[in-house]
Every structure is written in C-alpha cells, then in structure tokens.
Design a protein around this motif. Structure first.
Motif, mmCIF file in Angstrom:
data_model
loop_
_atom_site.group_PDB
_atom_site.id
_atom_site.type_symbol
_atom_site.label_atom_id
_atom_site.label_comp_id
_atom_site.label_asym_id
_atom_site.label_seq_id
_atom_site.Cartn_x
_atom_site.Cartn_y
_atom_site.Cartn_z
ATOM 1 N N PRO A 1 5.200 -6.270 -5.112
ATOM 2 C CA PRO A 1 5.737 -5.591 -3.880
ATOM 3 C C PRO A 1 4.964 -4.675 -3.395
ATOM 4 C CG PRO A 1 7.477 -6.259 -5.417
ATOM 5 C CD PRO A 1 6.259 -6.171 -6.225
ATOM 6 N N SER A 2 4.373 -3.695 -4.250
ATOM 7 C CA SER A 2 3.702 -2.212 -3.818
ATOM 8 C C SER A 2 2.310 -2.750 -3.530
ATOM 9 C CB SER A 2 3.814 -1.346 -5.005
ATOM 10 O OG SER A 2 5.083 -1.171 -5.292
ATOM 11 N N ALA B 1 1.180 0.935 -1.251
ATOM 12 C CA ALA B 1 1.913 1.411 -2.684
ATOM 13 C C ALA B 1 2.737 2.672 -2.419
ATOM 14 C CB ALA B 1 0.843 1.299 -3.690
ATOM 15 N N ARG B 2 2.143 3.790 -1.892
ATOM 16 C CA ARG B 2 2.498 5.117 -1.726
ATOM 17 C C ARG B 2 4.041 5.011 -0.840
ATOM 18 N NH1 ARG B 2 -1.320 9.756 -0.287
ATOM 19 N NH2 ARG B 2 0.522 10.920 -0.464
ATOM 20 N N ASN B 3 3.840 4.119 0.214
ATOM 21 C CA ASN B 3 5.140 3.988 1.077
ATOM 22 C C ASN B 3 5.937 2.560 1.301
ATOM 23 O OD1 ASN B 3 4.769 6.338 3.019
ATOM 24 N ND2 ASN B 3 2.550 5.620 2.873
ATOM 25 N N ALA B 4 5.815 2.069 -0.085
ATOM 26 C CA ALA B 4 6.427 0.802 -0.338
ATOM 27 C C ALA B 4 7.936 1.008 0.013
ATOM 28 C CB ALA B 4 5.991 0.229 -1.532
ATOM 29 N N TRP B 5 8.488 1.894 -0.726
ATOM 30 C CA TRP B 5 9.985 2.105 -0.714
ATOM 31 C C TRP B 5 10.374 2.221 0.908
ATOM 32 C CZ3 TRP B 5 14.269 1.543 -3.437
ATOM 33 C CH2 TRP B 5 15.374 2.352 -3.078
ATOM 34 N N TRP C 1 5.381 7.495 -7.143
ATOM 35 C CA TRP C 1 6.930 7.408 -7.302
ATOM 36 C C TRP C 1 7.361 6.312 -6.370
ATOM 37 C CZ3 TRP C 1 10.895 8.424 -4.280
ATOM 38 C CH2 TRP C 1 10.619 9.284 -3.178
ATOM 39 N N THR C 2 6.767 6.194 -5.148
ATOM 40 C CA THR C 2 7.525 5.072 -4.703
ATOM 41 C C THR C 2 7.222 3.815 -4.954
ATOM 42 O OG1 THR C 2 5.498 5.155 -3.077
ATOM 43 C CG2 THR C 2 7.741 6.454 -2.186
ATOM 44 N N GLU C 3 6.259 3.564 -5.646
ATOM 45 C CA GLU C 3 5.837 2.332 -6.190
ATOM 46 C C GLU C 3 7.051 2.004 -7.376
ATOM 47 O OE1 GLU C 3 2.823 0.473 -9.528
ATOM 48 O OE2 GLU C 3 2.091 2.022 -8.528
#
Length: 541
Positions: free
Chosen positions: A219-220, A75-79, A359-361
């Motif tokens: 997605p996250s 989730a932290r790095n989903a973006w 925040w990336t989520e």
C-alpha cells in the motif's frame, strides 16, 4: 433591451472561450491498447529516463523529480492519502505531476491507463505483460526477470522498505467488471459515494490483482512498479466519468481527512486545503480537468459500456459521453534529454504534517480505518449500524505479559471480549473495542514528530473475523467460466494478516461484491430465457 439581451448571450460564450484559452493544450489520456507499438516503446523509454535521475527530495518541480521521488513521497504520506476524503484528489495530483515529469523527458502522450473492466479475466494475455513491455508475473521476493523493468534491464528503485533495488510482481486474479463499475456510477450522488472506501473497493482489488503481495501490492511503496500509474489512471478515469455526469458533481468534495492514530476524527475537508506531498496544489485545484493546471481528457475504451444514472440534481440529463471525440492524433515523443541541471523551483511554505520518512509507511499497517464496534442490546454492531464513536477510556481492558516478549490484551465492552497479541518490542497505546493502537516500547506519539523511522510495530491490530458468512442472492451459485460475470479477486488472508487489516470489514465488502455478481448473472440468465410469447410465436410459425 437588445444590448442587454446580446450581453446575456455573449457573456457565457466569453466564459467558455476563456476556459478553452486557459486549457489550450489538452492532454489525451489513452488506454494501453490504443497506443501504437512505437508509442508503447516511447512511453517505457520515458519512464526509464525518470528512473535514471537522482532523487531530488522535492515535490514541486517535476522537471527535477525522479521515479524514486514519487514512490518516496507516496510512502511518507500514505497514512494521510488513503482511507479518507483526500484519496481521489491526492492521487489525481500525483498523476498530474507524473504527467509533467514525463513531459520533461519528451513524452507528450499523457498518463496511460489500463481498462481493467475490458480485460477483467484476460489481462495477462495483453502485450503489456510480455517481455517486450512490462514483463510477466514473477514470484514474491524474487527480482522481476521479464520485461523492460526487470533486474536484467538495469531498472532500479528505492530500497527504503525492500531489500533489493529491483521490482517483484506476483499478481493474479480477476478485476471488477464493467457492470460492477457502472453500479457505482449509476448510484453515486455525492463525493463520498464515488470514493466509497478505497481500501476495499475496485482500487484495492486492482492492487491485489496486478501486484499480489509484491511491490504493486504494497500500500505504501506500490509506485515503485510502473504498472501503478496504469491502474491509478483507471481509478482517476472512473472519478472523472462521474464528475462529467452532472454539473454539481465536478466540485463535490466532502468528508474528513485522516486522523492521527488513536486521535479524534480528522478535520472536515474544504477545497482550499493544500494536499499532502504536493502542497502547491489545493484540493480544489484538482476538480476541473478541463482547465489549468490539469487540462486533460480520457478516451473511450472497451470497458465503457452503457448504463443509466438518475436525473441530475439540477434537473439536467446526465452526460454519458464526455470522452475525447474523433480520431486520436499521434503521440509526440522523442529521445529523452540528459540529466537536468540547475536548481528546482522553490515550493510553497507549509507547516509540515508528521511525515517522518517511514513512520507513515508503518502506520499504513492499519490501512483500513475500521468502523468502530459498539455494544447495543448486548450485541456488537458496526459503524454502518450506528454513528461512529471515538476512543472510550471506560472500555475495560487487561494487559498480560506473554512468552517471547509478547503482550496479551483483552478488551471488553457490554459483556463481549476481543483479544489481541502485541508483538515483542511494542506496547499498548489506546484500546478501542474494534482495534487497539500500538507504539514501540519506551516511546509516545507526537503528531509533530511522528514515530521513529525504524518503527517495528504495527500501528493498529484488529480482532479475528471467524465464522463470517455471506448473504447470498436468492438461488445463486458460484459463477462458472461460461457466466458473463465473475467474482473479482479479493485480498488474501495472508495479505490481510501481513498488513494488520480488519478482516471483518474486508470480508463484508467482498460479500457485497459477490452478491452483486450473483445478481447480475441471475438477471443475465433470466434475460436469455425465451418468453412465453416468443415460444408461442415460434410454434405458430
């Protein structure tokens, strides 16, 4: 001369032996239906053992990682790990670390996959989705009440996004067929070809089919649901099959990393770049599955049907049969050990990317990095028609206050206007023609800090996609249940709206998929018709 000739023969053999020696304990990744009943139960026991571990918040030592650690770092790095070149190698590293974590609780059968093409329309009838194993489908927002990961089983997961420490699962629909999967394999000649766009291809469809708008469809946070790993192992197998076709495919890696919202294009990739989440690995470490650190192979399963790929770039014939050969040995597994003690091994030092926990989520609300719209000759065109163009400060836009704290934004380029509604509490960051980026009011974007963890705003908003009409294959009609190929499930309007995705990009992809299904059905019907020669032969007889 003889000595020189002997060295020329022996050197390649020594190289091969060194590779084999470095990968002496090759893991065999099996399809779910290839496991015995005892092995299926052992796999679930190992997953539940990881779920009882406390979150370690480190991603270097799998012997200490918990089930929640995997979902949390994803989730932290989903973006950064979706909709860009890192997608396939990032998720391969994630699967590898999960494989090692499972071994730390005494499961040595590798990551298990589900052959989605083999069970395209019948997947819900598998024993996988019964109370004995993963459970049946439930309802959105309602705790799963069936299976070994139900609320009644005691299985609990991270609640950073969700209100409950339980899974929900509400999927349904149709996977991509073997023919559709093979159409990618038969035409892909580069890494970009095989990755395509992970937000709208069979990867995205698998999330929608298995999870709907529930945990697996998020997605996250989709790794909360154990079915995530069966799906992503299938995605990785597809990538693996392509790598085995030609020698040059194994190390093929190209494209760009994800850009920060509203920023310039992401930097070009190279094999030495460390991966997000698992920075102990570089992208290049994920290329060769026949050597360490990966050391695994896939079985052949029912969805692996024949297809034809062009001759390899070096002139060699494609390798269609790289699967594990021979009878499958029994999986070694036993009762998981207790809670690990000691201190996790230190990870490598690395300058952090902006990975504030949530925040990336929130940024993943703009999951599709949509092709830009450009004005050419008075008509808007997308990036597959013209080269991608970044933010244009000369675009004309207006910002008007609306009711209930909303803000209306109109963006005009070459006489064409797109309209957006920014939710209350959010403000315009940058205006593109094909999207706008948004921040919470009173904040600014700092790539080293990221957005506030409780950011309530979607990062990207896209225009509506009205009157979108698909080009149909000549003479085609929608498939009937008796047709050999069916339309895969596509993302719903509610899902697209909830995640602020570019509806036009999604629907354009759906059109391509439907066109290919129509074509396959038309070809199948043509092949089933008797030829004039066979008809005459029958009459003569």
């Amino acid at each position: 001369m003889r000595v020189t000739h002997l060295l020329a023969v022996v050197a390649p053999l020594l190289t091969a032996l060194s590779v084999d020696a470095a990968c002496a304990n090759q893991r065999i990744r099996r399809e779910w239906t290839q496991l015995t009943s005892a092995e299926k139960a052992g796999y679930i026991t190992a997953i539940k053992a990881l779920a009882t571990r406390a979150q370690s918040l480190q991603y270097n030592d799998p012997g200490f990682m918990s089930w929640d650690d995997f979902a949390y770092t994803h989730a932290r790095n989903a973006w950064w790990s979706h909709a860009n070149a890192q997608f396939l190698v990032y998720h391969r590293a994630m699967l590898h670390m999960m494989e090692l974590a499972l071994e730390s609780v005494n499961w040595f059968g590798g990551i298990v996959y589900i052959d989605e093409a083999a069970h395209q329309t019948t997947w819900q009838s598998l024993d996988l989705f019964t109370d004995q194993y993963f459970g049946t489908q439930g309802s959105a927002g309602q705790c799963l009440i069936s299976g070994q990961f139900s609320v009644n089983s005691g299985f609990q997961v991270n609640t950073d996004r969700f209100p409950n420490k339980c899974l929900d699962r509400c999927g349904g629909g149709v996977f991509w067929s073997s023919s559709q999967m093979n159409s990618i394999l038969s035409s892909a000649r580069s890494y970009n070809d095989i990755r395509y766009d992970d937000t709208i291809n069979f990867h995205a469809a698998g999330h929608a089919v298995l999870g709907g708008s529930c945990s697996m469809g998020d997605p996250s946070w989709s790794p909360r649901d154990p079915v995530f790993y069966l799906h992503h192992a299938y995605v990785d197998k597809h990538y693996w099959k392509w790598q085995q076709l030609c020698p040059s495919y194994k190390n093929s890696y190209e494209g760009n990393l994800q850009a920060t919202p509203g920023g310039p294009a992401g930097q070009p990739v190279n094999p030495s770049q460390p991966l997000d989440s698992f920075s102990q690995f570089s992208a290049g470490d994920m290329f060769d599955t026949n050597s360490d650190p990966l050391c695994y192979i896939y079985t052949k399963s029912a969805g692996d049907v024949d297809y034809t790929h062009p001759t390899c770039p070096d002139g060699s014939k494609p390798n269609y049969n790289a699967y594990y050969q021979g009878a499958l040995p029994p999986v070694r597994f036993s009762t998981p050990p207790g809670t690990p003690t000691g201190t996790p091994a230190p990870g490598p030092t690395r300058s952090p990317l902006p990975d504030n926990p949530l925040w990336t989520e929130n940024m993943l609300n703009g999951l599709i990095a949509p092709p830009a719209l450009h004005a050419l000759g008075g008509k808007a065109k997308r990036a597959d028609d013209v080269e991608e163009k970044e933010f244009d400060p000369l675009n004309s836009y207006s910002v008007t206050p609306g009711p209930n704290g909303q803000t209306f934004v109109n963006v005009t380029a070459d006489g064409v206007t797109e309209s957006y509604v920014i939710p209350s509490g959010c403000q315009l960051y940058k205006a593109y023609f094909d999207r706008i980026t948004v921040l919470p009011k009173g904040t600014f974007f700092d790539s080293e800090v990221g957005l506030h963890a409780n950011n309530p705003c979607p990062v990207a908003l896209h225009p509506k996609c009205e009157d979108f009409v698909c080009e149909r294959y000549p003479g085609a009609v929608d498939p009937t249940p008796s047709d050999p190929h069916q339309y895969p499930t596509s993302l719903s309007e509610d899902f697209i709206k909830a995640w602020h995705m570019d509806a036009c990009v999604v629907r354009k992809s759906d059109c391509k998929v439907r066109y290919s299904v129509d074509k396959l059905n038309a070809e199948a019907k043509l092949a089933s018709k008797p030829t004039a020669t066979s008809t005459n032969s029958t009459k003569s007889a």
